[in-house]
Structures are given as C-alpha cells and as structure tokens.
Design a protein around this motif. Structure first.
Motif, PDB file in Angstrom:
ATOM      1  N   LEU A  93     -44.406 -38.447  32.291  1.00 37.68           N
ATOM      2  CA  LEU A  93     -45.527 -39.170  31.881  1.00 37.68           C
ATOM      3  C   LEU A  93     -45.272 -40.461  31.279  1.00 37.68           C
ATOM      4  CD1 LEU A  93     -47.800 -35.995  30.466  1.00 37.68           C
ATOM      5  CD2 LEU A  93     -47.909 -37.204  33.039  1.00 37.68           C
ATOM      6  N   LEU A  94     -44.362 -40.590  30.401  1.00 37.09           N
ATOM      7  CA  LEU A  94     -44.049 -41.895  29.905  1.00 37.09           C
ATOM      8  C   LEU A  94     -43.489 -42.991  30.923  1.00 37.09           C
ATOM      9  CD1 LEU A  94     -42.337 -41.094  26.609  1.00 37.09           C
ATOM     10  CD2 LEU A  94     -44.667 -41.746  26.996  1.00 37.09           C
ATOM     11  N   VAL A  95     -42.945 -42.437  31.892  1.00 37.62           N
ATOM     12  CA  VAL A  95     -42.087 -43.140  32.984  1.00 37.62           C
ATOM     13  C   VAL A  95     -43.186 -43.741  33.961  1.00 37.62           C
ATOM     14  CG1 VAL A  95     -41.359 -41.700  34.796  1.00 37.62           C
ATOM     15  CG2 VAL A  95     -39.863 -43.645  34.137  1.00 37.62           C
ATOM     16  N   LEU A  96     -44.139 -42.908  34.279  1.00 38.01           N
ATOM     17  CA  LEU A  96     -45.296 -43.450  35.056  1.00 38.01           C
ATOM     18  C   LEU A  96     -46.018 -44.438  34.528  1.00 38.01           C
ATOM     19  CD1 LEU A  96     -46.978 -39.835  36.406  1.00 38.01           C
ATOM     20  CD2 LEU A  96     -45.373 -41.519  37.674  1.00 38.01           C
ATOM     21  N   LEU A 107     -47.988 -30.522  34.330  1.00 41.23           N
ATOM     22  CA  LEU A 107     -47.743 -31.932  34.887  1.00 41.23           C
ATOM     23  C   LEU A 107     -48.903 -31.952  36.063  1.00 41.23           C
ATOM     24  CD1 LEU A 107     -43.985 -32.853  35.444  1.00 41.23           C
ATOM     25  CD2 LEU A 107     -45.814 -33.965  34.188  1.00 41.23           C
ATOM     26  N   ALA A 108     -49.134 -31.192  36.830  1.00 41.22           N
ATOM     27  CA  ALA A 108     -50.183 -31.349  37.764  1.00 41.22           C
ATOM     28  C   ALA A 108     -51.589 -31.741  37.058  1.00 41.22           C
ATOM     29  CB  ALA A 108     -50.306 -30.109  38.697  1.00 41.22           C
ATOM     30  N   LEU A 109     -51.808 -30.980  36.151  1.00 36.14           N
ATOM     31  CA  LEU A 109     -53.148 -31.160  35.362  1.00 36.14           C
ATOM     32  C   LEU A 109     -53.103 -32.661  34.719  1.00 36.14           C
ATOM     33  CD1 LEU A 109     -53.674 -27.667  33.895  1.00 36.14           C
ATOM     34  CD2 LEU A 109     -54.881 -28.879  35.754  1.00 36.14           C
ATOM     35  N   LEU A 156     -54.722 -38.786  35.490  1.00 33.05           N
ATOM     36  CA  LEU A 156     -54.753 -40.257  35.992  1.00 33.05           C
ATOM     37  C   LEU A 156     -54.752 -40.604  37.339  1.00 33.05           C
ATOM     38  CD1 LEU A 156     -51.334 -40.305  33.808  1.00 33.05           C
ATOM     39  CD2 LEU A 156     -53.476 -41.136  33.249  1.00 33.05           C
ATOM     40  N   LEU A 157     -55.232 -40.054  38.094  1.00 35.72           N
ATOM     41  CA  LEU A 157     -54.905 -40.314  39.548  1.00 35.72           C
ATOM     42  C   LEU A 157     -56.330 -41.486  39.777  1.00 35.72           C
ATOM     43  CD1 LEU A 157     -54.869 -36.874  41.454  1.00 35.72           C
ATOM     44  CD2 LEU A 157     -53.094 -38.781  41.181  1.00 35.72           C
ATOM     45  N   LEU A 158     -57.339 -41.409  39.152  1.00 34.96           N
ATOM     46  CA  LEU A 158     -58.299 -42.398  39.424  1.00 34.96           C
ATOM     47  C   LEU A 158     -57.935 -43.798  38.922  1.00 34.96           C
ATOM     48  CD1 LEU A 158     -61.615 -40.557  38.921  1.00 34.96           C
ATOM     49  CD2 LEU A 158     -60.311 -40.984  40.799  1.00 34.96           C
ATOM     50  N   SER A 205     -56.003 -42.044  30.146  1.00 34.28           N
ATOM     51  CA  SER A 205     -54.888 -42.892  29.492  1.00 34.28           C
ATOM     52  C   SER A 205     -53.642 -41.918  29.295  1.00 34.28           C
ATOM     53  CB  SER A 205     -55.281 -43.430  27.915  1.00 34.28           C
ATOM     54  OG  SER A 205     -55.155 -42.102  27.199  1.00 34.28           O
ATOM     55  N   PRO A 206     -52.452 -42.796  29.081  1.00 30.21           N
ATOM     56  CA  PRO A 206     -51.188 -42.086  28.879  1.00 30.21           C
ATOM     57  C   PRO A 206     -51.356 -41.006  28.052  1.00 30.21           C
ATOM     58  CG  PRO A 206     -50.583 -44.201  29.359  1.00 30.21           C
ATOM     59  CD  PRO A 206     -52.180 -44.064  29.130  1.00 30.21           C
ATOM     60  N   ALA A 207     -51.828 -41.424  26.766  1.00 29.35           N
ATOM     61  CA  ALA A 207     -51.956 -40.567  25.461  1.00 29.35           C
ATOM     62  C   ALA A 207     -52.540 -39.185  25.996  1.00 29.35           C
ATOM     63  CB  ALA A 207     -52.699 -41.073  24.369  1.00 29.35           C
ATOM     64  N   ARG A 208     -53.920 -39.558  26.779  1.00 31.09           N
ATOM     65  CA  ARG A 208     -54.724 -38.258  27.035  1.00 31.09           C
ATOM     66  C   ARG A 208     -53.864 -37.423  28.022  1.00 31.09           C
ATOM     67  NH1 ARG A 208     -59.096 -38.121  31.807  1.00 31.09           N
ATOM     68  NH2 ARG A 208     -60.108 -36.448  31.282  1.00 31.09           N
ATOM     69  N   ALA A 209     -53.291 -37.756  28.988  1.00 28.21           N
ATOM     70  CA  ALA A 209     -52.296 -37.183  30.010  1.00 28.21           C
ATOM     71  C   ALA A 209     -51.373 -36.455  29.186  1.00 28.21           C
ATOM     72  CB  ALA A 209     -51.668 -38.372  30.893  1.00 28.21           C
ATOM     73  N   CYS A 210     -50.680 -36.942  28.203  1.00 27.97           N
ATOM     74  CA  CYS A 210     -49.442 -36.085  27.567  1.00 27.97           C
ATOM     75  C   CYS A 210     -50.286 -35.192  26.791  1.00 27.97           C
ATOM     76  CB  CYS A 210     -48.909 -37.123  26.386  1.00 27.97           C
ATOM     77  SG  CYS A 210     -47.908 -38.447  27.111  1.00 27.97           S
TER      78      CYS A 210
END
Length: 411
Positions: free
Chosen positions: A178-181, A217-219, A224-226, A341-346
């Motif tokens: 997720l960080l590298v994305l 990871l899928a969730l 972040l897809l949008l 956001s990346p924080a929310r994804a993590c």
C-alpha cells in the motif's frame, strides 16, 4: 534526512511493545532459552516501554478515542473476571501486563495524527523479527524447518511458531504494498521487504495469514480504486496473475494449501473444532457466562483454543465478546466514513486482516500483536491535530465623548 529524537523514542517504545507480544512458547531454538528468561525479557520490555512513554509524555497529554475507551473497558472487565482466581494467580499477573500495555497505548496516543508514522514503525520492527527468523534458517535449516511442525518454518533463534511468522510477514507485505502504490516508498526498498517476507510466508504454510493478506489487500486496494490510477493498475494485474496461477498451478497450490492433511483433518480445522465444541458444551454459571473465568493462556483442557472470539468468551465472558466486537465495528465504521487515502487503505487492511485471523487465532482480548495492528489502524484513523486557535483580543472600552466635543467634531 534524520528523524527527530522524539520520533526515534516513540519508535523504540513501539519496538519494545512488539518484543513483549512475541510470546515465550514455541519451537525449540538452536540455543535453548529457558522460558523464565524469555518471560523476564518480554515483561521487562513492557515495563521499559511504559517508563519510556511516560518520560516522553510527563504532562500526560493524550488523545481520547473510542478505541482506547473500549480497550480500557475490556481491561476493567478482565480485572473483574480475574479477581475470583478461577484461572489462578497468573490471571492477576496477566491483568497487570494488560494494564501496562493499555497505559502505554494511552501515552502514545498523543502522537496519533492520521499519518503513516506508526505504519513505518510497525514495518521496521516486524521486519527485524523476520530477519531473526531468516538468520535462524541460514544458520540451522534443520532447526528452522523441524519435523515436529511438518517441515514448516519456525523461529530457530527465538521461539516463534509458524502462525506467528506468517502473521508478521503477511502484515508487513500488505502495508508495504500500500505504501509503494501511493509512492510513499521507492520500489527497491519495497522489494527488499516484500520478497523475503513472501518467501518466509510461503515456508510457514500458514493458510490464515495468506488468506488474510490477499483478502485484506483486495479490500484496501478496493478503497483506492476511485482515486488512484496505480491502485487500479495493480488490481488489474493482480487479478490476471491470480487467474493464471489458479489455472496453471492448481495442483501445486492445492498441495500447499492442504499441507498433506486428510480431508477430515482439514474439515475440522486441524482439530480446532473439537476444542471449540468442548468449550461451548461445558456447563457455566451465570457469572462465568457474563464475565468469564479470568485471563488465561488461551487454552481449554490443555489444548489451544485458536479462536479469538471463543477465547474472549471463555476468559472475559459475553460482555468481553461484546466489547471486542464493538472495537472492530467502531474502527471499521470510522474507516468507511473517511475519504479515500493511503492511511485509510492501511487501516482497512489491518482491520480486515485481524477480523479474518480472529477465526483461527487468539489474541484480540489480551496484549498481543493483533491489538498492536488495531492500534496502528486507530492511529491512522485519528483526525489530524490542529493548532490551538488564538483567542480574540479583548475589546478596548470606548472613551465617552462629551456632547460639546461631538458638536465641535460635527462642525
């Protein structure tokens, strides 16, 4: 760019918490380590973490959150259930440990700002743990892949079980992806973490960690897809690779997944279901039903429970189960309300992983890596700290002007 001293000390406190939750039971190590020595090291790490966090936050500036309040209520419930000593004096010792653990989290809450600081601390500390596992594998492959565990990878320098290693590897792989994305780290640094961690995960043959990694990871990427083109590209390639692997390597994947077990053994989850049925069928008083029998070693009849919900039910009762469920629901609800956001994804990844792993792993009701994962999620979902608004300047009372002066000004 050097990190500021405060950040380094916070990272040290986090590392001590990680050390405390490694546990003292596991495989035989190359150099035999007495369990009493390991317990002294892990408990000493917790005391040091609390003392260091207190020294760093002497003014006791904290950020209250629903997560910490629910965790404190769970601590209170654990004390209530343990004072009857149905689980022996060890229950009170575990309550003291949980008190120091929760107290340290309260002290660290001052630095929860919705940033990725604790994610980076989390990755560094668990990568260091995996480094010790890899070193043990290189030094003594026989001790690291013992027949007692069916050739699965264990800790040969520190007594770590295959599920523990699989959990640590899966969590840091997911967070690093997720960080590298989001380009929060470069691809070379990410590969240094992801590639060896994935090899160690494969050697553990841990199904729960693997499923938790992919589903989590899928969730997380789905959230972040949008807003992220990189997430959309990664998701597309991941689906294509998964389809090719499922078609071309179906037999190898099935063999890895079954680990040589019979269908009967696989259907009852390697004997877990028998322990669960016996625990649920045991007679209980009304007090034990509500409050449990006190903090124990997450076992029943001498066998591990390996289910967070049943372990909490046994030790902290139905009230404890309700509190743990509230923690997961509150964190998940807050994550859904946050903008992408990346924080929310993590946070989504960590919450999802813990929820999935709770079915076959214990730890949500006591000081454990799972509570550390959820703590990182809570820090990611915290609102950014805002500067204190300056108070308006007091009004200066107007001087009363005589009427003759007003008339002279008018003329």
């Amino acid at each position: 760019m050097r990190a500021d001293p405060t950040s380094r000390i916070v990272g040290t406190v986090w590392g001590l918490l990680v050390l405390n939750t490694l546990g003292s039971a596991g495989a035989k190590t190359i150099v035999p380590l007495p369990r009493s020595l390991i317990q002294m090291v892990t408990m000493g790490a917790l005391v040091a973490a609390f003392a260091l966090a207190l020294a760093l936050n002497l003014r006791l500036r904290i950020r209250a959150s629903a997560f910490l309040l629910l965790l404190t209520l769970l601590l209170a419930m654990s004390v209530i259930s343990s004072v009857h000593l149905e689980s022996g004096f060890g229950a009170l010792f575990r309550c003291v440990r949980l008190t120091l653990f929760v107290g340290t989290l309260w002290l660290l809450s001052r630095w929860w700002d919705g940033g990725l600081t604790f994610v980076r601390h989390h990755i560094r500390m668990y990568f260091a743990v995996l480094g010790s596992v890899a070193a043990g594998l290189v030094i003594s492959p026989g001790a690291a892949l013992p027949d007692l565990y069916g050739g699965r990878l264990v800790g040969a320098l520190w007594p770590l079980t295959p599920p523990q290693i699989g959990q640590y590897a899966a969590v840091i792989i997911g967070l690093t992806v997720l960080l590298v994305l989001d380009r929060r780290t470069d691809k070379v640094s990410a590969a240094v973490v992801i590639v060896p961690s994935f090899v160690l995960l494969a050697l553990t043959h841990t199904r729960t960690a693997t499923l938790g990694l992919f589903i989590g990871l899928a969730l997380a990427i789905g959230s972040l897809l949008l807003t992220s083109a990189a997430a959309r590209r990664f998701f597309t390639w991941a689906v294509l690779i998964a389809v090719v692997a499922a078609v071309g390597f179906a037999s190898a994947l099935q063999a890895w997944f079954l680990r040589g077990q019979s269908k009967e053994n696989f259907s009852n989850l390697t004997g877990r279901a028998k322990v669960w049925d016996a625990l649920l069928a045991a007679p209980r008083s009304a007090s034990e039903e509500l409050f449990g029998v006190g903090l124990g070693d997450k076992s029943y009849g001498g066998l591990p429970i390996d289910n967070s919900w049943l372990a909490v039910y046994n030790e902290q009762g139905l009230i404890g189960v309700g509190l743990v469920a509230a923690i997961i629901i509150v964190l998940g609800g807050v994550a859904l309300l946050r903008p992408p956001s990346p924080a929310r994804a993590c946070a989504v990844f960590l919450i999802s992983y813990c929820a999935i792993a709770s079915y076959t792993e214990a730890g949500l009701g006591d000081a454990s890596p799972y509570l550390l994962h959820l703590t990182v999620a809570a820090s990611l979902l915290a609102a950014p700290a805002t500067a204190t608004t300056a108070l308006p300047a007091p009004e200066v009372p107007r001087r009363r002007v005589p009427r003759w002066a007003q008339r002279s000004e008018a003329t």
